[in-house]
Design a protein around this motif. Sequence first.
Motif, PDB file in Angstrom:
ATOM      1  N   GLY A 206      -7.915  13.212  -1.027  1.00  0.00           N
ATOM      2  CA  GLY A 206      -8.178  13.131   0.406  1.00  0.00           C
ATOM      3  C   GLY A 206      -8.307  11.739   0.963  1.00  0.00           C
ATOM      4  O   GLY A 206      -8.425  11.567   2.180  1.00  0.00           O
ATOM      5  N   TRP A 207      -8.272  10.707   0.087  1.00  0.00           N
ATOM      6  CA  TRP A 207      -8.505   9.336   0.543  1.00  0.00           C
ATOM      7  C   TRP A 207      -7.225   8.515   0.670  1.00  0.00           C
ATOM      8  O   TRP A 207      -7.272   7.375   1.133  1.00  0.00           O
ATOM      9  CB  TRP A 207      -9.460   8.618  -0.417  1.00  0.00           C
ATOM     10  CG  TRP A 207     -10.876   9.063  -0.271  1.00  0.00           C
ATOM     11  CD1 TRP A 207     -11.430  10.211  -0.766  1.00  0.00           C
ATOM     12  CD2 TRP A 207     -11.936   8.375   0.426  1.00  0.00           C
ATOM     13  NE1 TRP A 207     -12.756  10.291  -0.433  1.00  0.00           N
ATOM     14  CE2 TRP A 207     -13.096   9.173   0.302  1.00  0.00           C
ATOM     15  CE3 TRP A 207     -12.003   7.185   1.119  1.00  0.00           C
ATOM     16  CZ2 TRP A 207     -14.314   8.811   0.860  1.00  0.00           C
ATOM     17  CZ3 TRP A 207     -13.216   6.808   1.677  1.00  0.00           C
ATOM     18  CH2 TRP A 207     -14.355   7.613   1.547  1.00  0.00           C
ATOM     19  N   GLY A 208      -6.086   9.041   0.253  1.00  0.00           N
ATOM     20  CA  GLY A 208      -4.859   8.247   0.246  1.00  0.00           C
ATOM     21  C   GLY A 208      -4.468   7.714   1.606  1.00  0.00           C
ATOM     22  O   GLY A 208      -3.846   6.651   1.715  1.00  0.00           O
ATOM     23  N   GLY A 209      -4.831   8.434   2.678  1.00  0.00           N
ATOM     24  CA  GLY A 209      -4.493   7.989   4.022  1.00  0.00           C
ATOM     25  C   GLY A 209      -5.268   6.779   4.486  1.00  0.00           C
ATOM     26  O   GLY A 209      -5.003   6.252   5.576  1.00  0.00           O
ATOM     27  N   SER A 210      -6.242   6.319   3.665  1.00  0.00           N
ATOM     28  CA  SER A 210      -7.008   5.117   4.006  1.00  0.00           C
ATOM     29  C   SER A 210      -6.213   3.843   3.758  1.00  0.00           C
ATOM     30  O   SER A 210      -6.595   2.773   4.224  1.00  0.00           O
ATOM     31  CB  SER A 210      -8.296   5.060   3.171  1.00  0.00           C
ATOM     32  OG  SER A 210      -9.087   6.207   3.344  1.00  0.00           O
ATOM     33  N   ILE A 211      -5.132   3.941   2.997  1.00  0.00           N
ATOM     34  CA  ILE A 211      -4.381   2.760   2.563  1.00  0.00           C
ATOM     35  C   ILE A 211      -3.180   2.565   3.479  1.00  0.00           C
ATOM     36  O   ILE A 211      -2.413   3.501   3.725  1.00  0.00           O
ATOM     37  CB  ILE A 211      -3.914   2.943   1.102  1.00  0.00           C
ATOM     38  CG1 ILE A 211      -5.128   3.150   0.189  1.00  0.00           C
ATOM     39  CG2 ILE A 211      -3.084   1.753   0.644  1.00  0.00           C
ATOM     40  CD1 ILE A 211      -4.772   3.643  -1.186  1.00  0.00           C
ATOM     41  N   TYR A 212      -3.023   1.343   3.981  1.00  0.00           N
ATOM     42  CA  TYR A 212      -1.881   1.053   4.855  1.00  0.00           C
ATOM     43  C   TYR A 212      -0.970   0.034   4.182  1.00  0.00           C
ATOM     44  O   TYR A 212      -1.392  -1.069   3.816  1.00  0.00           O
ATOM     45  CB  TYR A 212      -2.333   0.519   6.216  1.00  0.00           C
ATOM     46  CG  TYR A 212      -1.166   0.307   7.148  1.00  0.00           C
ATOM     47  CD1 TYR A 212      -0.483   1.397   7.687  1.00  0.00           C
ATOM     48  CD2 TYR A 212      -0.710  -0.971   7.439  1.00  0.00           C
ATOM     49  CE1 TYR A 212       0.612   1.222   8.509  1.00  0.00           C
ATOM     50  CE2 TYR A 212       0.382  -1.168   8.272  1.00  0.00           C
ATOM     51  CZ  TYR A 212       1.036  -0.060   8.802  1.00  0.00           C
ATOM     52  OH  TYR A 212       2.128  -0.237   9.625  1.00  0.00           O
ATOM     53  N   THR A 213       0.305   0.428   4.030  1.00  0.00           N
ATOM     54  CA  THR A 213       1.308  -0.402   3.372  1.00  0.00           C
ATOM     55  C   THR A 213       2.389  -0.786   4.371  1.00  0.00           C
ATOM     56  O   THR A 213       2.917   0.073   5.090  1.00  0.00           O
ATOM     57  CB  THR A 213       1.936   0.354   2.189  1.00  0.00           C
ATOM     58  OG1 THR A 213       0.900   0.753   1.290  1.00  0.00           O
ATOM     59  CG2 THR A 213       2.936  -0.521   1.455  1.00  0.00           C
ATOM     60  N   ARG A 214       2.713  -2.080   4.427  1.00  0.00           N
ATOM     61  CA  ARG A 214       3.761  -2.567   5.319  1.00  0.00           C
ATOM     62  C   ARG A 214       5.131  -2.137   4.798  1.00  0.00           C
ATOM     63  O   ARG A 214       5.289  -1.784   3.626  1.00  0.00           O
ATOM     64  CB  ARG A 214       3.663  -4.090   5.402  1.00  0.00           C
ATOM     65  CG  ARG A 214       4.432  -4.723   6.543  1.00  0.00           C
ATOM     66  CD  ARG A 214       3.986  -6.155   6.781  1.00  0.00           C
ATOM     67  NE  ARG A 214       4.118  -6.992   5.596  1.00  0.00           N
ATOM     68  CZ  ARG A 214       3.547  -8.195   5.469  1.00  0.00           C
ATOM     69  NH1 ARG A 214       2.817  -8.698   6.447  1.00  0.00           N
ATOM     70  NH2 ARG A 214       3.706  -8.899   4.365  1.00  0.00           N
ATOM     71  N   GLY A 215       6.126  -2.182   5.665  1.00  0.00           N
ATOM     72  CA  GLY A 215       7.466  -1.740   5.309  1.00  0.00           C
ATOM     73  C   GLY A 215       8.068  -2.481   4.139  1.00  0.00           C
ATOM     74  O   GLY A 215       8.925  -1.935   3.431  1.00  0.00           O
ATOM     75  N   ASP A 216       7.614  -3.729   3.892  1.00  0.00           N
ATOM     76  CA  ASP A 216       8.167  -4.490   2.764  1.00  0.00           C
ATOM     77  C   ASP A 216       7.451  -4.180   1.453  1.00  0.00           C
ATOM     78  O   ASP A 216       7.715  -4.815   0.431  1.00  0.00           O
ATOM     79  CB  ASP A 216       8.107  -5.990   3.044  1.00  0.00           C
ATOM     80  CG  ASP A 216       6.678  -6.514   3.221  1.00  0.00           C
ATOM     81  OD1 ASP A 216       5.722  -5.717   3.094  1.00  0.00           O
ATOM     82  OD2 ASP A 216       6.520  -7.725   3.490  1.00  0.00           O
TER      83      ASP A 216
END
Length: 529
Positions: A206-216
């Motif tokens: 349930g926590w994976g949506g906390s991580i933000y990854t840029r397109g690169d």
Amino acid sequence: MRTMRRLLRAAATLLLAVPAILTAGTAAQAIGPNLLPMTVTNSTGRGDAVYLYVLGVNLSTGRLGYVNSAGTFNNWPAGGLPPTPAPDVSIAGPGNGGSKVIQIPRGLSGRVYFSLGQRINFYLTPDGLVQPAPWAGGDSNRDILFDWSEFTYNDSGLWLNSSQVDMFAVPHAVTVTGATGATKRTGDLVAGGRDAVINGIRNQAGWGGSIYTRGDGTVLRVLAPGKAAEAGGLSSTYLDSYINSAWGAYASKTLTVVPFGDQPNTKYFGRVSGTTMNFTNSAGQQVASFQRPTSADVWGCAGRLAAPNDLVVGPISRTLCAALNRGTLGTIDTQPSTNAADFYKNNPTNQYAKIIHANMVDGKAYAFPFDDVGAFESLVHDGDPRAAGIVLTSFTGGGNPQPTGNRIISNMNNKCVDVPSSNFTDGNQLQMWTCNGTGAQNWTFVGDTIQAGGKCMDVAAGSLANDAKIQIWTCNGTGAQRFTLNAAGDIVNLQSGKCLDIQSFNSADGAKLIQWTCTGSSNQKWRRG
């Protein structure tokens, strides 16, 4: 008593949030330089250009503004609606392996922002600065790698902390050097700590949506649970089941809150009726009342847990919020609980705070707004500062590799003298533990003291007796803290003449340390390594 607090502005306005200092007694005499040099060091291992911003509030005028490279404070110009772009007030930061000295004027409370690769976009409204909010939809800073440290510098000294209250992004440590030349440092991750935090959060259901990854492919940040919930990356009711259980426990028993460590006789007593927890003082008078909070209230220490700047309701609220974030409310009935070994055992729990603290060299972090309850925050303070620093540390390695020779190793079992759970609270009894390279085992010999985490090895109550516990304690120059490691491998307290001893020859992790008459036995023999 002085303590650091975050002043959380209304989320809708996104005004700059700054720490403030609560003071009691007469005003302090100004000490330290009018312009405090702060060295920003780039040890990231990355080739990105670095941009620095010193932003805050002038404590004399209450005006928001910025500091230029010369250390001059300037008020922001008037903004508009919709918000208008702020002028570029960035200061060129250091390249990888380099450093840059910026100046912090006395009487300022705010943030030092640092961005890698791109400048941060700031905007102004008629009310002040719009701070970056990459968790909000449409924020123009969403794809920029940036972070910040928070500070207050006034006549009482410097308070400087690394902050993960809103997000975890750029690993960094903070330092302060006082008039004696001694430097305090905190905020360092263990080797591989950034990846360990990211992967640790990713692996929690349930926590994976906390991580933000840029397109690169660059992982830019892990959002704190409140911000992740705002962005739709974490259930908005994630903590509710625990909150309901913990809160309801006090319908049938009493919660005792002792909010001031230096005032142990100031106590408040809470009982729940329906969904309301009412607090009385020692005279039986009702002094505070709290409705059962929501997950959002707990993540932000706001809403039903809002803490006014007073001496009763605010301190109780701070204590409640810390206990709910750490998962000790409902099971430990005198708060605050200061044994880190008891934290984050509830299910569900604040995985964000748990994982970040676990990956700090000294166990300290600012993972929620009142993580300073019990002194678990990554904060340095000096009442007479002469210099400060922010170290942008390695994205892959340890932020502050420990020098060799700083471990104290037992000849009996080859284990290390250790501060349990990296909890440097005064009175925590020292133990033996498998050597692991953490700050809890990083001891330096300073004169005739033995120090770790800025505190001293100490014989409890200055006792001269056998079996007196050996603990960590604020350095105070007493005989209880005077030790020597002699040529025979004995660590002797110079006041009692007795030896550092592993209680009962216990070879297991967690064995307690005491003082005992020197016998020459293996449980009293030590070496540095």
